[in-house]
Motif scaffolding. Structure first.
Motif, mmCIF file in Angstrom:
data_model
loop_
_atom_site.group_PDB
_atom_site.id
_atom_site.type_symbol
_atom_site.label_atom_id
_atom_site.label_comp_id
_atom_site.label_asym_id
_atom_site.label_seq_id
_atom_site.Cartn_x
_atom_site.Cartn_y
_atom_site.Cartn_z
ATOM 1 N N GLY A 1 42.002 -4.301 7.311
ATOM 2 C CA GLY A 1 43.520 -4.079 7.227
ATOM 3 C C GLY A 1 44.080 -3.718 8.864
ATOM 4 O O GLY A 1 45.130 -4.386 9.077
ATOM 5 N N VAL A 2 43.205 -2.924 9.477
ATOM 6 C CA VAL A 2 43.582 -2.602 10.880
ATOM 7 C C VAL A 2 43.823 -4.016 11.723
ATOM 8 O O VAL A 2 44.873 -4.254 12.347
ATOM 9 C CB VAL A 2 42.583 -1.844 11.678
ATOM 10 N N ILE A 3 43.014 -4.781 11.717
ATOM 11 C CA ILE A 3 43.052 -6.047 12.306
ATOM 12 C C ILE A 3 43.963 -7.144 11.938
ATOM 13 O O ILE A 3 44.604 -7.696 12.875
ATOM 14 C CB ILE A 3 41.611 -6.776 12.433
ATOM 15 N N ALA A 4 44.195 -7.108 10.520
ATOM 16 C CA ALA A 4 45.189 -8.116 10.159
ATOM 17 C C ALA A 4 46.747 -7.385 10.120
ATOM 18 O O ALA A 4 47.612 -8.261 10.095
ATOM 19 C CB ALA A 4 44.862 -8.384 8.594
ATOM 20 N N GLY A 5 46.772 -6.226 10.176
ATOM 21 C CA GLY A 5 48.206 -5.680 10.094
ATOM 22 C C GLY A 5 49.012 -5.801 11.217
ATOM 23 O O GLY A 5 48.512 -6.368 12.327
ATOM 24 N N PRO A 6 50.209 -5.187 11.562
ATOM 25 C CA PRO A 6 51.062 -5.478 12.352
ATOM 26 C C PRO A 6 50.490 -4.840 13.715
ATOM 27 O O PRO A 6 50.875 -5.257 14.767
ATOM 28 C CB PRO A 6 52.412 -4.358 11.909
ATOM 29 N N GLY A 7 49.422 -3.763 13.642
ATOM 30 C CA GLY A 7 48.997 -3.356 14.824
ATOM 31 C C GLY A 7 47.977 -3.926 15.298
ATOM 32 O O GLY A 7 47.436 -3.845 16.471
ATOM 33 N N GLY A 8 47.526 -5.021 14.631
ATOM 34 C CA GLY A 8 46.314 -5.793 15.190
ATOM 35 C C GLY A 8 46.822 -7.345 15.651
ATOM 36 O O GLY A 8 47.366 -7.420 16.430
ATOM 37 N N LEU A 9 46.178 -8.310 14.825
ATOM 38 C CA LEU A 9 46.630 -9.574 15.003
ATOM 39 C C LEU A 9 47.846 -9.979 14.458
ATOM 40 O O LEU A 9 48.202 -11.248 14.660
ATOM 41 C CB LEU A 9 45.340 -10.534 14.516
ATOM 42 N N GLY A 10 48.459 -9.254 13.541
ATOM 43 C CA GLY A 10 49.784 -9.627 13.033
ATOM 44 C C GLY A 10 49.881 -10.564 11.919
ATOM 45 O O GLY A 10 50.796 -11.203 11.804
ATOM 46 N N LEU A 11 48.484 -10.889 11.290
ATOM 47 C CA LEU A 11 48.337 -11.940 10.225
ATOM 48 C C LEU A 11 49.371 -11.386 9.144
ATOM 49 O O LEU A 11 50.002 -12.239 8.047
ATOM 50 C CB LEU A 11 46.954 -11.897 9.604
ATOM 51 N N VAL A 12 49.662 -10.068 8.932
ATOM 52 C CA VAL A 12 50.438 -9.600 7.868
ATOM 53 C C VAL A 12 51.672 -8.654 8.640
ATOM 54 O O VAL A 12 51.403 -7.605 8.943
ATOM 55 C CB VAL A 12 49.882 -8.617 6.645
ATOM 56 N N SER A 13 52.508 -9.470 9.352
ATOM 57 C CA SER A 13 53.615 -8.738 10.136
ATOM 58 C C SER A 13 54.573 -8.094 9.608
ATOM 59 O O SER A 13 55.386 -7.387 10.106
ATOM 60 C CB SER A 13 54.072 -9.818 11.273
#
Length: 415
Positions: A39-51
């Motif tokens: 969740g951290v990596i995919a979220g808005p604070g990470g790679l933005g895959l779920v932006s």
């Protein structure tokens, strides 16, 4: 198009979670850590895959609702009756002791506002039912003395958390909220739960059983979503409704069949909760205050363990069993995130303060599997008991070592 976006986000999250779970298994990391990191990596604070903030909020609500449905399905009213002493005495002492211990630190960090202090102390006092039950079950310790004590405390925490969520608009000073209306909601929920459990569900599931498996599966779905929808109509959150749905379904005489229908999807659904927790974390906001986040996380673990240790003494168990249960309960729970969202919505806590609490809470949840596993040894050292005795029953002293006891020598014993 928003529906397509949500589906895309779910597919991306589950695919990425699979990758991290495979890597984590090689590194022997608990699955919870892999899911939170996803969740951290995919979220808005990470790679933005779920932006999209809307997607993050929706997935978080769905994840928490699914998890609380499973929690309600596993922890029933029958368990409350069976463990009433641990629940009332131990759970009450744990909540009160932890809240009193947290209050001075909350005053220092968050200020003197009464609603903020009440939120912060309650936030820390609630442990994670899903993590504790999951880890104790995996170690075959759920029905051990410390497991029964921890389960009793968790039951009361869940009940009090439901009451707090109903009273949240009143506690946080929301306009138009009244104590009388909130108490009326609690009474309606209690009466409705009893009526549905005793009258409606047995008839509904009896008809569904006669109609076939497809009808039974649909009945489970309709009953769970229906309870969540009714709760929302009454002014409660869907997460509370999901928990009540699980609680109601577990009280049915067909609860074993319901478990059989839901169990294959259990880990798949609950994993979304831990991913959704990671989605809420923004590393860029936490890195400047990382020492404070880690300090707060350590304080949460120690204060929760201290409160639970006090509860164990009042519950009348041995120090060894009490300390083992105390460490098992030393993490922030899923209901805390629901209450935190309510507090932010009603302005009881600021954004920066919530970020620190959120980051510290994620740290405690990530450390929870290791702490639960080490709890017997930690308790043995702190109470000066032998490590072999740490998982035994209260008040017994065993001098046997390096022995194997086989109970029964039928087919199972031979295997």
């Amino acid at each position: 198009m928003h529906g397509q976006s949500i589906i895309q986000d779910v597919v991306v999250l589950y695919g990425l979670a699979l990758v991290f779970l495979l890597l984590g298994s090689r590194l022997r990391l608990p699955g919870i850590i892999s899911l939170i990191v996803t969740g951290v990596i995919a979220g808005p604070g990470g790679l933005g895959l779920v932006s999209s903030d809307e997607s993050v909020r929706t997935l978080s609500e769905v994840g928490i609702a699914l998890l609380l449905f499973m929690v309600g399905l596993d922890l029933s009213v029958h368990e409350i009756r069976r463990l009433w002493r641990n629940a009332v005495v131990g759970g009450g002492a744990q909540m009160a002791g932890t809240m009193l211990a947290v209050a001075p630190f909350a005053w220092w960090m968050l200020g003197p506002r009464a609603e903020t202090l009440l939120f912060a102390t309650f936030f820390v006092a609630i442990s994670s039912t899903s993590i504790v039950v999951r880890e104790l079950t995996r170690r075959n310790e759920l029905h051990a003395p410390h497991g029964s004590l921890a389960l009793g405390v968790l039951l009361l925490q869940d009940v009090l958390a439901l009451v707090a969520l109903v009273l949240a608009p009143v506690l946080f000073g929301s306009n138009g909220a009244s104590l009388g209306r909130a108490l009326m909601q609690i009474a309606v929920i209690g009466i409705g739960l009893a009526l549905v459990t005793r009258l409606a569900l047995p008839i509904l599931f009896r008809w569904a059983t006669l109609a076939g498996r497809e009808a039974f599966s649909l009945t489970v779905l309709v009953a769970s979503l229906g309870a969540a929808w009714v709760a929302s109509v009454l002014g409660l959150s869907m997460t509370v409704g999901a928990f009540l749905a699980g609680l109601v379904l577990d009280e049915s005489e067909y609860s074993h069949q319901i478990h059989a229908e839901v169990r294959p999807l259990r880990d798949l659904l609950t994993s979304l909760f831990f991913v959704s927790v990671g989605l809420l974390v923004r590393p860029a906001d936490l890195l400047p205050v990382l020492p404070l986040v880690l300090l707060v996380a350590a304080g949460m673990v120690l204060l929760q363990a201290a409160g639970a240790a006090l509860a164990s003494r009042l519950a009348g168990v041995s120090p060894r069993v009490g300390v083992t249960a105390a460490f098992a309960l030393a993490q922030v729970g899923e209901f805390s995130f629901v209450l935190g969202a309510e507090a932010v919505t009603h302005g009881a806590i600021g954004g920066q303060q919530w970020s620190i609490l959120l980051g510290a809470s994620v740290v405690t949840m990530a450390l929870a599997p290791a702490i639960v596993g080490a709890a017997p040894r930690l308790a043995a050292r702190l109470t000066r008991a032998s490590v072999d005795d740490a998982a035994g029953s209260a008040g017994e002293e065993h001098r046997w070592r390096d022995h194997v006891i086989i109970l029964g020598f039928g087919e199972g014993g031979r295997l």
